[in-house]
Design a protein around this motif. Structure first.
Motif, mmCIF file in Angstrom:
data_model
loop_
_atom_site.group_PDB
_atom_site.id
_atom_site.type_symbol
_atom_site.label_atom_id
_atom_site.label_comp_id
_atom_site.label_asym_id
_atom_site.label_seq_id
_atom_site.Cartn_x
_atom_site.Cartn_y
_atom_site.Cartn_z
ATOM 1 N N GLN A 103 0.807 -1.217 0.000
ATOM 2 C CA GLN A 103 0.000 0.000 0.000
ATOM 3 C C GLN A 103 0.845 1.275 0.000
ATOM 4 O OE1 GLN A 103 -3.224 -0.441 -0.530
ATOM 5 N NE2 GLN A 103 -2.753 -2.621 -0.469
ATOM 6 N N ASN A 104 2.034 1.219 -0.558
ATOM 7 C CA ASN A 104 2.941 2.363 -0.460
ATOM 8 C C ASN A 104 2.915 3.318 -1.633
ATOM 9 O OD1 ASN A 104 4.295 1.029 -2.476
ATOM 10 N ND2 ASN A 104 6.279 1.333 -1.551
ATOM 11 N N GLY A 105 2.170 3.043 -2.658
ATOM 12 C CA GLY A 105 2.124 3.970 -3.781
ATOM 13 C C GLY A 105 2.906 3.516 -4.988
ATOM 14 N N GLY A 106 3.550 2.383 -4.931
ATOM 15 C CA GLY A 106 4.118 1.846 -6.151
ATOM 16 C C GLY A 106 5.596 1.563 -6.151
ATOM 17 N N PHE A 107 5.985 0.835 -7.180
ATOM 18 C CA PHE A 107 7.349 0.393 -7.410
ATOM 19 C C PHE A 107 7.898 1.199 -8.575
ATOM 20 C CE2 PHE A 107 10.444 -2.340 -9.495
ATOM 21 C CZ PHE A 107 11.183 -2.851 -8.448
ATOM 22 N N GLY A 108 9.001 1.876 -8.387
ATOM 23 C CA GLY A 108 9.585 2.678 -9.457
ATOM 24 C C GLY A 108 8.834 3.983 -9.628
ATOM 25 N N THR A 109 8.749 4.454 -10.857
ATOM 26 C CA THR A 109 8.121 5.748 -11.120
ATOM 27 C C THR A 109 6.624 5.656 -11.319
ATOM 28 O OG1 THR A 109 8.612 5.516 -13.474
ATOM 29 C CG2 THR A 109 10.230 6.705 -12.140
ATOM 30 N N SER A 110 6.095 4.442 -11.336
ATOM 31 C CA SER A 110 4.654 4.292 -11.534
ATOM 32 C C SER A 110 3.941 4.230 -10.186
ATOM 33 C CB SER A 110 4.353 3.006 -12.299
ATOM 34 O OG SER A 110 4.493 1.889 -11.438
ATOM 35 N N LYS B 245 2.046 1.671 -9.707
ATOM 36 C CA LYS B 245 1.747 0.249 -9.614
ATOM 37 C C LYS B 245 2.647 -0.435 -8.593
ATOM 38 C CE LYS B 245 0.163 -0.773 -14.304
ATOM 39 N NZ LYS B 245 0.373 -1.701 -15.429
ATOM 40 N N THR B 246 2.080 -1.388 -7.883
ATOM 41 C CA THR B 246 2.877 -2.233 -6.998
ATOM 42 C C THR B 246 3.517 -3.332 -7.834
ATOM 43 O OG1 THR B 246 1.092 -3.789 -6.541
ATOM 44 C CG2 THR B 246 1.218 -1.822 -5.123
ATOM 45 N N VAL B 247 4.418 -4.096 -7.249
ATOM 46 C CA VAL B 247 5.013 -5.235 -7.962
ATOM 47 C C VAL B 247 3.920 -6.238 -8.323
ATOM 48 C CG1 VAL B 247 6.690 -7.119 -7.837
ATOM 49 C CG2 VAL B 247 7.231 -4.897 -6.819
ATOM 50 N N HIS B 248 2.952 -6.410 -7.431
ATOM 51 C CA HIS B 248 1.840 -7.322 -7.729
ATOM 52 C C HIS B 248 1.000 -6.820 -8.905
ATOM 53 C CE1 HIS B 248 3.076 -8.997 -3.898
ATOM 54 N NE2 HIS B 248 2.415 -10.079 -4.252
ATOM 55 N N ASP B 249 0.815 -5.501 -9.013
ATOM 56 C CA ASP B 249 0.133 -4.936 -10.187
ATOM 57 C C ASP B 249 0.928 -5.255 -11.454
ATOM 58 O OD1 ASP B 249 -1.844 -3.742 -8.583
ATOM 59 O OD2 ASP B 249 -0.755 -1.829 -8.470
#
Length: 179
Positions: free
Chosen positions: A147-154, A156-160
């Motif tokens: 629930q942290n706002g995403g992975f990288g610049t997106s 999206k999470t890693v699961h997304d």
């Protein structure tokens, strides 16, 4: 080489840090700060005889101008820059000496921490394809901080991203079957 190697670690385990700070991102690179702090603590413990060697290549001279490097109280040396060795030449020399890093430089242009979000979704996909055991670790880490706002610049999470990768894989399978 005859050089003593001393491994340095962050003060708290990564698993605790990632819960507190979430995935690192551009402008929120707490992981890099942890590494720099570990080096600074060690150099401070050595005292006035410390000389820090940093492996910036001749094509990275601009990195030597960073304020955190300029303000160091001990000498800092850049042997690759001093000898005019570019990143490409350093990699070629290392390969000739038999260092291959398990093929990582065949997969990635640059190598960093396996879970670095700065690789973006393309790097994440490469990790999924070529190092599924490390990708599984990233998925586990993402569960902790999903629930942290995403992975990288997106956002999206890693699961997304995994759901996106699965959909892309299904589309490629359809395409292959249609041929």
């Amino acid at each position: 080489t005859g050089i003593t190697i001393i491994r340095l670690y962050e003060r708290r385990p990564w698993s605790e840090l990632i819960i507190k700070y979430k995935w690192p991102s551009i402008g929120r690179e707490w992981c890099t700060r942890e590494k720099i702090n570990a080096v600074n603590r060690y150099v401070g413990s050595v005292g006035m005889y410390a000389v820090e060697y940093i492996g910036f290549s001749a094509d990275e001279v601009h990195r030597t101008e960073r304020p955190e490097i300029k303000k160091k109280k001990h000498p800092v040396r850049f042997p690759l820059i001093d000898h005019g060795i570019t990143e490409k030449q350093a990699l070629k020399d290392c390969r000739e000496l038999g260092y291959d890093w398990g093929g990582l430089y065949d997969i990635y242009k640059r190598v960093s921490c396996f879970c670095c979000p700065k690789k973006g979704h393309k790097g994440l996909r490469k990790l999924r394809t070529h190092r599924p055991e490390l990708y599984a670790k990233v998925m586990e880490m993402d569960k902790i901080i999903e629930q942290n706002g995403g992975f990288g610049t997106s956002m999206k999470t890693v699961h997304d991203w995994e759901r996106t990768f699965q959909e892309e894989d299904r589309q490629m399978d359809l395409f292959k079957n249609a041929i």
